[in-house]
Design an enzyme around this catalytic site. Structure first.
Site, PDB file in Angstrom:
ATOM      1  N   ASP A 125      -3.462 -15.637 -14.059  1.00 19.78           N
ATOM      2  CA  ASP A 125      -3.486 -15.696 -12.601  1.00 19.78           C
ATOM      3  C   ASP A 125      -2.437 -16.672 -12.082  1.00 19.78           C
ATOM      4  OD1 ASP A 125      -4.591 -16.749  -9.878  1.00 19.78           O
ATOM      5  OD2 ASP A 125      -5.790 -14.964 -10.304  1.00 19.78           O
ATOM      6  N   ASP A 131      -0.213  -8.203  -2.697  1.00 18.40           N
ATOM      7  CA  ASP A 131      -1.332  -7.888  -1.808  1.00 18.40           C
ATOM      8  C   ASP A 131      -1.126  -8.616  -0.475  1.00 18.40           C
ATOM      9  OD1 ASP A 131      -3.846  -7.630  -0.522  1.00 18.40           O
ATOM     10  OD2 ASP A 131      -4.857  -7.467  -2.463  1.00 18.40           O
ATOM     11  N   LYS A 159      -6.424 -10.051   6.578  1.00 18.26           N
ATOM     12  CA  LYS A 159      -7.380 -10.809   7.387  1.00 18.26           C
ATOM     13  C   LYS A 159      -7.030 -12.294   7.360  1.00 18.26           C
ATOM     14  CE  LYS A 159     -11.174  -7.539   6.717  1.00 18.26           C
ATOM     15  NZ  LYS A 159     -12.542  -7.337   6.190  1.00 18.26           N
ATOM     16  N   TYR A 170       5.568   0.906  -7.536  1.00 17.47           N
ATOM     17  CA  TYR A 170       5.091   0.960  -6.155  1.00 17.47           C
ATOM     18  C   TYR A 170       6.231   1.319  -5.200  1.00 17.47           C
ATOM     19  CZ  TYR A 170       2.797  -0.316  -1.797  1.00 17.47           C
ATOM     20  OH  TYR A 170       2.264  -0.279  -0.541  1.00 17.47           O
ATOM     21  N   GLU A 171       7.362   0.671  -5.375  1.00 16.48           N
ATOM     22  CA  GLU A 171       8.494   0.949  -4.480  1.00 16.48           C
ATOM     23  C   GLU A 171       8.976   2.387  -4.642  1.00 16.48           C
ATOM     24  OE1 GLU A 171      13.001  -0.652  -3.402  1.00 16.48           O
ATOM     25  OE2 GLU A 171      11.645  -1.910  -4.575  1.00 16.48           O
TER      26      GLU A 171
END
Length: 199
Positions: free
Chosen positions: A87, A109, A113, A180-181
């Site tokens: 992590d 990510d 919020k 992802y791209e």
């Protein structure tokens, strides 16, 4: 996003000498470039193949995804790539201060919020970690397709001892492109910046 569980991933990653799973400092005679949140590794593996003079480190906290990077590393037999199954909060357990030349943050990510903003990989607390670990004039390259995250991150960088040296609100593809791209590039603009440590 929930990741699909891969049979045998835990055993393979835990037992591999190519994956660091416990606190252990990484050293190299080559410049170190770190990608935090490497996904299945397409971006960093392509970079490692293109630049043998750089030691790349892929950091991914999901063990199933780390396994996918390990599969590719075993197939390609790359000796300039290290995998950390860990992590970003624990970065200092893997690197000494002033040992990283570049950090890549690709489509992290967005944690939209307000109460979750402190989890963003570009938030002030993370930038302080990177600043401590980066060499003098070391840099961070950040890309996202989430405009609110990007706009907030620009301010995080400006107030955390970094100088933005390049910014683009409609980035072109680089020589290496993440999964992802590649999948989402046609969905809208991709925002990017490079920031260097100044204090």
């Amino acid at each position: 996003m929930r990741t699909k569980k891969v049979k045998g991933a835990f055993e393979a990653v835990s037992e591999s000498d190519l994956v660091i799973t416990e606190p252990e400092k990484i050293y190299s005679n080559l410049p170190i470039h770190l990608e935090i949140g490497s996904g299945k590794g397409k971006f960093i593996i392509e970079l490692a193949q293109q630049n043998k003079h750089i030691h790349y480190v892929a950091m991914e906290k999901d063990i199933n995804v780390s396994y996918r990077i390990l599969e590719k590393q075993l197939e390609l037999k790359m000796d300039n790539l290290t995998i950390i199954n860990g992590d970003a909060n624990d970065l200092e357990a893997f690197f000494d201060p002033k040992t990283i030349d570049k950090v890549y943050l690709n489509f992290s990510d967005p944690w939209p919020k307000s109460r979750h903003h402190k989890r963003r990989l570009t938030y002030h607390t993370f930038l302080e970690k990177y600043k401590n670990l980066l060499v003098k004039q070391g840099s961070i390259e950040f890309r996202t397709d989430h405009q609110a995250l990007f706009d907030d991150s620009v301010e995080y960088f400006k107030t955390s001892g970094f100088q933005i040296t390049w910014i683009d609100y409609n980035c072109k593809p680089r020589s290496a492109v993440s999964e992802y791209e590649l999948k989402n590039r046609e969905g809208g603009a991709i925002y990017g910046l490079i920031a260097e440590v100044i204090k």
